[in-house]
Scaffold this motif. Sequence first.
Motif, PDB file in Angstrom:
ATOM      1  N   ARG A   1       0.861  -1.186   0.000  1.00 19.65           N
ATOM      2  CA  ARG A   1       0.000   0.000   0.000  1.00 19.65           C
ATOM      3  C   ARG A   1       0.895   1.233   0.000  1.00 19.65           C
ATOM      4  O   ARG A   1       1.773   1.374   0.833  1.00 19.65           O
ATOM      5  CB  ARG A   1      -0.912   0.019   1.221  1.00 19.65           C
ATOM      6  CG  ARG A   1      -1.810   1.252   1.256  1.00 19.65           C
ATOM      7  CD  ARG A   1      -2.803   1.203   2.392  1.00 19.65           C
ATOM      8  NE  ARG A   1      -3.834   0.199   2.200  1.00 19.65           N
ATOM      9  CZ  ARG A   1      -4.931   0.368   1.469  1.00 19.65           C
ATOM     10  NH1 ARG A   1      -5.129   1.493   0.833  1.00 19.65           N
ATOM     11  NH2 ARG A   1      -5.817  -0.575   1.362  1.00 19.65           N
TER      12      ARG A   1
ATOM     13  N   ASN B   1       0.194   5.164   0.093  1.00 20.12           N
ATOM     14  CA  ASN B   1      -0.852   6.159   0.317  1.00 20.12           C
ATOM     15  C   ASN B   1      -2.230   5.522   0.137  1.00 20.12           C
ATOM     16  O   ASN B   1      -2.590   4.634   0.879  1.00 20.12           O
ATOM     17  CB  ASN B   1      -0.668   7.392  -0.566  1.00 20.12           C
ATOM     18  CG  ASN B   1       0.607   8.136  -0.235  1.00 20.12           C
ATOM     19  OD1 ASN B   1       0.986   8.215   0.929  1.00 20.12           O
ATOM     20  ND2 ASN B   1       1.267   8.663  -1.242  1.00 20.12           N
ATOM     21  N   LEU B   2      -2.983   5.944  -0.869  1.00 30.11           N
ATOM     22  CA  LEU B   2      -4.340   5.432  -1.067  1.00 30.11           C
ATOM     23  C   LEU B   2      -4.415   4.261  -2.049  1.00 30.11           C
ATOM     24  O   LEU B   2      -5.485   3.715  -2.277  1.00 30.11           O
ATOM     25  CB  LEU B   2      -5.239   6.559  -1.583  1.00 30.11           C
ATOM     26  CG  LEU B   2      -5.366   7.777  -0.661  1.00 30.11           C
ATOM     27  CD1 LEU B   2      -6.164   8.872  -1.355  1.00 30.11           C
ATOM     28  CD2 LEU B   2      -6.014   7.392   0.647  1.00 30.11           C
TER      29      LEU B   2
ATOM     30  N   SER C   1      -3.121   0.472  -3.545  1.00 30.04           N
ATOM     31  CA  SER C   1      -2.498  -0.810  -3.214  1.00 30.04           C
ATOM     32  C   SER C   1      -2.075  -1.507  -4.499  1.00 30.04           C
ATOM     33  O   SER C   1      -2.764  -1.438  -5.512  1.00 30.04           O
ATOM     34  CB  SER C   1      -3.484  -1.711  -2.467  1.00 30.04           C
ATOM     35  OG  SER C   1      -3.798  -1.171  -1.225  1.00 30.04           O
TER      36      SER C   1
END
Length: 149
Positions: free
Chosen positions: A46, A48-49, A51
Amino acid sequence: MSTLLEIEPDAFERLSQRLLRESGFTKVEVRGKTGDGGIDGVGVLRVNLVSFQVYFQCKRWKGSVGSREIRDFRGALQGRADKGLFITTGTFTAQASDEATRDGAIAIDLIDGERLCDLLKENGLGVTSKMIEHVEINCKRCASHTGFA
């Protein structure tokens, strides 16, 4: 490095799994089995936002990994992964490095033996470091003034 070459292939895969977990990967599984198509494991990274599903291959080699091995690994990744990670105790040829970053193909990150040892050291996985101080007096004149001559 010689210790890594002596461990069993499945132990090397589990060590790679542990290294990936320590480096921030989640859901790291070792899948290395006969007929695995060149994929030894998978994990999720992952950032940040976002994956990424990352498949990895581990090779205990003394020599160099070439572009053929990178192409074979990429072929096993097709339709399965966002990225690949190739870990070896050896080195990578220039052609292998070029192949790993070829435009239009799944990116494969490469970890050679030297980088692997650095990562194991950074994460404290099976590595012990000792600092040894070595003092040497290079100036005969300085040595005579300090009573060491």
